[in-house]
Design a protein around this motif. Structure first.
Motif, PDB file in Angstrom:
ATOM      1  N   TYR A 144       0.832  -1.190   0.000  1.00  0.00           N
ATOM      2  CA  TYR A 144       0.000   0.000   0.000  1.00  0.00           C
ATOM      3  C   TYR A 144       0.876   1.253   0.000  1.00  0.00           C
ATOM      4  O   TYR A 144       1.939   1.277   0.628  1.00  0.00           O
ATOM      5  CB  TYR A 144      -0.867   0.056   1.262  1.00  0.00           C
ATOM      6  CG  TYR A 144      -1.749  -1.145   1.506  1.00  0.00           C
ATOM      7  CD1 TYR A 144      -3.060  -1.164   1.044  1.00  0.00           C
ATOM      8  CD2 TYR A 144      -1.276  -2.245   2.214  1.00  0.00           C
ATOM      9  CE1 TYR A 144      -3.898  -2.260   1.289  1.00  0.00           C
ATOM     10  CE2 TYR A 144      -2.090  -3.341   2.461  1.00  0.00           C
ATOM     11  CZ  TYR A 144      -3.392  -3.342   1.997  1.00  0.00           C
ATOM     12  OH  TYR A 144      -4.209  -4.424   2.240  1.00  0.00           O
ATOM     13  N   PRO A 145       0.413   2.319  -0.632  1.00  0.00           N
ATOM     14  CA  PRO A 145       1.120   3.598  -0.505  1.00  0.00           C
ATOM     15  C   PRO A 145       0.961   4.131   0.914  1.00  0.00           C
ATOM     16  O   PRO A 145      -0.070   3.912   1.559  1.00  0.00           O
ATOM     17  CB  PRO A 145       0.421   4.505  -1.526  1.00  0.00           C
ATOM     18  CG  PRO A 145      -0.953   3.914  -1.673  1.00  0.00           C
ATOM     19  CD  PRO A 145      -0.792   2.425  -1.495  1.00  0.00           C
ATOM     20  N   ALA A 146       1.978   4.836   1.386  1.00  0.00           N
ATOM     21  CA  ALA A 146       1.923   5.304   2.783  1.00  0.00           C
ATOM     22  C   ALA A 146       2.662   6.620   2.946  1.00  0.00           C
ATOM     23  O   ALA A 146       3.613   6.922   2.219  1.00  0.00           O
ATOM     24  CB  ALA A 146       2.525   4.254   3.714  1.00  0.00           C
ATOM     25  N   VAL A 195      -0.162  13.685   2.546  1.00  0.00           N
ATOM     26  CA  VAL A 195      -0.726  12.556   1.807  1.00  0.00           C
ATOM     27  C   VAL A 195      -0.672  12.819   0.301  1.00  0.00           C
ATOM     28  O   VAL A 195      -0.284  11.942  -0.490  1.00  0.00           O
ATOM     29  CB  VAL A 195      -2.177  12.280   2.265  1.00  0.00           C
ATOM     30  CG1 VAL A 195      -2.886  11.327   1.296  1.00  0.00           C
ATOM     31  CG2 VAL A 195      -2.178  11.699   3.671  1.00  0.00           C
ATOM     32  N   GLU A 196      -1.036  14.018  -0.106  1.00  0.00           N
ATOM     33  CA  GLU A 196      -0.999  14.344  -1.540  1.00  0.00           C
ATOM     34  C   GLU A 196       0.438  14.335  -2.063  1.00  0.00           C
ATOM     35  O   GLU A 196       0.702  13.842  -3.162  1.00  0.00           O
ATOM     36  CB  GLU A 196      -1.658  15.701  -1.792  1.00  0.00           C
ATOM     37  CG  GLU A 196      -3.159  15.701  -1.539  1.00  0.00           C
ATOM     38  CD  GLU A 196      -3.877  14.614  -2.307  1.00  0.00           C
ATOM     39  OE1 GLU A 196      -3.623  14.482  -3.526  1.00  0.00           O
ATOM     40  OE2 GLU A 196      -4.682  13.890  -1.693  1.00  0.00           O
ATOM     41  N   ASN A 197       1.357  14.873  -1.284  1.00  0.00           N
ATOM     42  CA  ASN A 197       2.760  14.872  -1.699  1.00  0.00           C
ATOM     43  C   ASN A 197       3.322  13.454  -1.763  1.00  0.00           C
ATOM     44  O   ASN A 197       4.147  13.132  -2.631  1.00  0.00           O
ATOM     45  CB  ASN A 197       3.592  15.719  -0.736  1.00  0.00           C
ATOM     46  CG  ASN A 197       3.289  17.197  -0.853  1.00  0.00           C
ATOM     47  OD1 ASN A 197       2.798  17.659  -1.886  1.00  0.00           O
ATOM     48  ND2 ASN A 197       3.571  17.965   0.202  1.00  0.00           N
ATOM     49  N   ALA A 198       2.875  12.601  -0.845  1.00  0.00           N
ATOM     50  CA  ALA A 198       3.314  11.211  -0.870  1.00  0.00           C
ATOM     51  C   ALA A 198       2.800  10.516  -2.128  1.00  0.00           C
ATOM     52  O   ALA A 198       3.543   9.763  -2.785  1.00  0.00           O
ATOM     53  CB  ALA A 198       2.835  10.477   0.377  1.00  0.00           C
ATOM     54  N   LYS A 199       1.557  10.757  -2.477  1.00  0.00           N
ATOM     55  CA  LYS A 199       1.004  10.163  -3.696  1.00  0.00           C
ATOM     56  C   LYS A 199       1.818  10.576  -4.920  1.00  0.00           C
ATOM     57  O   LYS A 199       2.112   9.752  -5.801  1.00  0.00           O
ATOM     58  CB  LYS A 199      -0.461  10.607  -3.881  1.00  0.00           C
ATOM     59  CG  LYS A 199      -1.431   9.991  -2.899  1.00  0.00           C
ATOM     60  CD  LYS A 199      -2.833  10.551  -3.185  1.00  0.00           C
ATOM     61  CE  LYS A 199      -3.875  10.026  -2.221  1.00  0.00           C
ATOM     62  NZ  LYS A 199      -5.216  10.607  -2.496  1.00  0.00           N
ATOM     63  N   THR A 200       2.173  11.836  -4.967  1.00  0.00           N
ATOM     64  CA  THR A 200       2.947  12.343  -6.102  1.00  0.00           C
ATOM     65  C   THR A 200       4.321  11.669  -6.149  1.00  0.00           C
ATOM     66  O   THR A 200       4.778  11.240  -7.215  1.00  0.00           O
ATOM     67  CB  THR A 200       3.111  13.867  -6.000  1.00  0.00           C
ATOM     68  OG1 THR A 200       1.827  14.483  -6.007  1.00  0.00           O
ATOM     69  CG2 THR A 200       3.939  14.404  -7.156  1.00  0.00           C
ATOM     70  N   ALA A 201       4.986  11.581  -4.994  1.00  0.00           N
ATOM     71  CA  ALA A 201       6.320  10.982  -4.946  1.00  0.00           C
ATOM     72  C   ALA A 201       6.290   9.507  -5.320  1.00  0.00           C
ATOM     73  O   ALA A 201       7.229   8.992  -5.941  1.00  0.00           O
ATOM     74  CB  ALA A 201       6.912  11.165  -3.552  1.00  0.00           C
ATOM     75  N   LEU A 202       5.193   8.839  -4.954  1.00  0.00           N
ATOM     76  CA  LEU A 202       5.109   7.399  -5.201  1.00  0.00           C
ATOM     77  C   LEU A 202       4.626   7.061  -6.602  1.00  0.00           C
ATOM     78  O   LEU A 202       4.753   5.912  -7.039  1.00  0.00           O
ATOM     79  CB  LEU A 202       4.174   6.754  -4.176  1.00  0.00           C
ATOM     80  CG  LEU A 202       4.644   6.815  -2.719  1.00  0.00           C
ATOM     81  CD1 LEU A 202       3.541   6.333  -1.789  1.00  0.00           C
ATOM     82  CD2 LEU A 202       5.908   6.009  -2.525  1.00  0.00           C
ATOM     83  N   ALA A 203       4.083   8.043  -7.292  1.00  0.00           N
ATOM     84  CA  ALA A 203       3.508   7.786  -8.617  1.00  0.00           C
ATOM     85  C   ALA A 203       4.533   7.223  -9.590  1.00  0.00           C
ATOM     86  O   ALA A 203       4.198   6.434 -10.477  1.00  0.00           O
ATOM     87  CB  ALA A 203       2.900   9.071  -9.179  1.00  0.00           C
ATOM     88  N   SER A 204       5.793   7.623  -9.428  1.00  0.00           N
ATOM     89  CA  SER A 204       6.845   7.148 -10.340  1.00  0.00           C
ATOM     90  C   SER A 204       7.719   6.080  -9.699  1.00  0.00           C
ATOM     91  O   SER A 204       8.790   5.762 -10.188  1.00  0.00           O
ATOM     92  CB  SER A 204       7.719   8.322 -10.786  1.00  0.00           C
ATOM     93  OG  SER A 204       8.320   8.953  -9.660  1.00  0.00           O
ATOM     94  N   ASN A 205       7.285   5.538  -8.551  1.00  0.00           N
ATOM     95  CA  ASN A 205       8.063   4.521  -7.853  1.00  0.00           C
ATOM     96  C   ASN A 205       7.228   3.281  -7.567  1.00  0.00           C
ATOM     97  O   ASN A 205       7.424   2.618  -6.586  1.00  0.00           O
ATOM     98  CB  ASN A 205       8.611   5.093  -6.542  1.00  0.00           C
ATOM     99  CG  ASN A 205       9.759   6.068  -6.782  1.00  0.00           C
ATOM    100  OD1 ASN A 205      10.896   5.668  -6.912  1.00  0.00           O
ATOM    101  ND2 ASN A 205       9.430   7.353  -6.868  1.00  0.00           N
TER     102      ASN A 205
END
Length: 344
Positions: free
Chosen positions: A268-270, A334-344
């Motif tokens: 899960y993204p976190a 949370v929004e910044n985490a989603k952005t960072a994880l989008a390419s990982n």
């Protein structure tokens, strides 16, 4: 014969056997080596190999390729616990990998066998000459030894490449010092340097040197449930104090639930907070690790083993003026985490 698929020092000393972890033979007793495993000789590397970083992997790749070409057994010799935990426990480095993670990573390298030497005060007194004869020559039938050019071992760290070359001539094995790998900023890849990056919160640079995402594994324990009351429930993950934790701050990462009850591993993204929560506590004694699983608000994680994989640092720890300011920042996290994880 023992069946423990981990590098437990006490078990290695008490049971002392050879076990299998996937495709890797894990040997904890040199008197219990499977017959014929080293009949054609072996190509060996030695070291703590904490973190299994890109420099380690380059050496292991040399070992496995040459062993395959020569039809010999590729072997990694390591120690448990880390020698520094015995020799200078107050100064021992925080570990980048726990024992089970190290085994999983080694399995992916293609190495044939891992020999785990139980390290204690008695082992620390063994001379380099005796170690080479007992382990490399008599037990492993070494034909070729590949180590980092700065490798040291044995009592008082007296063993080095120069001594190994001399002993190789005596016993008939070759020694190949491997040049250490420089990273993107021309700093040599080393466990020490990577630890400093992790502890300073520079996760992206640490991951580059590791060749993977830094991860911590621990158990989800009960906290004060404060996050749930403000709409951001978190899993409080308790990890071994021996492991290297990122510096205080908020990170984007992945929360991994283990396979269980017929269910596969779930990722899960976190948004992961490490810190002392200054908004609520003036003098918290230690930093806590709290992971907010993004998009999931009603899953029961208590008592489970959790693995956190760190991708990027989002910000440092902040003391907020109140709950509303904190909640607004958590939404941004949370929004910044989603952005960072989008390419990982």
């Amino acid at each position: 014969m023992g069946c423990d698929q981990s590098w437990d020092h006490e078990e290695a000393s008490r049971v002392g056997t050879q076990v299998s972890f996937g495709l890797v033979q894990v040997i904890t007793d040199l008197n219990a080596i499977p017959r014929g495993l080293f009949a054609a000789g072996s190509i060996v590397t030695i070291g703590a190999y904490d973190g299994l970083h890109v420099g380690h992997r380059e050496i292991i790749e040399q070992v496995t390729k040459k062993a395959h070409a020569d039809r010999q057994t590729s072997v990694l010799v390591t120690f448990s616990p880390h020698p520094a935990q015995i020799l200078r426990p107050n100064e021992a480095p925080k570990l980048l990998t726990d024992r089970d993670q190290k085994l999983r990573l080694l399995e992916s390298t293609g190495i044939d066998a891992v020999v785990v030497i139980a390290f204690d005060r008695i082992q620390a007194e063994e001379t380099p000459e005796d170690f080479v004869k007992r382990v490399l020559v008599d037990a492993l039938h070494v034909q070729r030894l590949i180590v980092g050019e700065d490798f040291c071992f044995g009592k008082d760290r007296r063993g080095n490449v120069e001594l190994l070359l001399k002993l190789g001539g005596q016993y008939g094995f070759s020694v190949e010092p491997s040049h250490l790998v420089a990273g993107h900023d021309d700093v040599t890849a080393s466990s020490t340097y990577i630890r400093s990056l992790v502890q300073n919160g520079d996760i992206e640079a640490a991951n580059m040197y590791l060749g993977r995402q830094h991860e911590l594994t621990g158990t989800v324990v009960h906290g004060d449930a404060r996050g749930r009351t403000i709409g951001f429930p978190t899993a409080n993950v308790e990890v071994s104090k021996a492991l290297c934790e990122p510096g205080d701050g908020v990170y984007a990462g992945w929360y991994v639930r283990p396979a269980r009850d017929g269910q596969p591993e779930r990722v899960y993204p976190a948004a992961i907070n490490i810190g002392r929560r200054p908004t609520f506590y003036v003098d918290a004694p230690v930093s806590l690790i709290e992971a907010h699983v993004i998009g999931e608000t009603d899953i029961d994680l208590y008592g489970e083993v959790a693995t956190l994989r760190f991708v990027a640092r989002l910000r440092g720890e902040i003391k907020f003026s109140g709950i509303e300011e904190l909640k607004a920042q958590l939404m941004r996290d949370v929004e910044n985490a989603k952005t960072a994880l989008a390419s990982n």
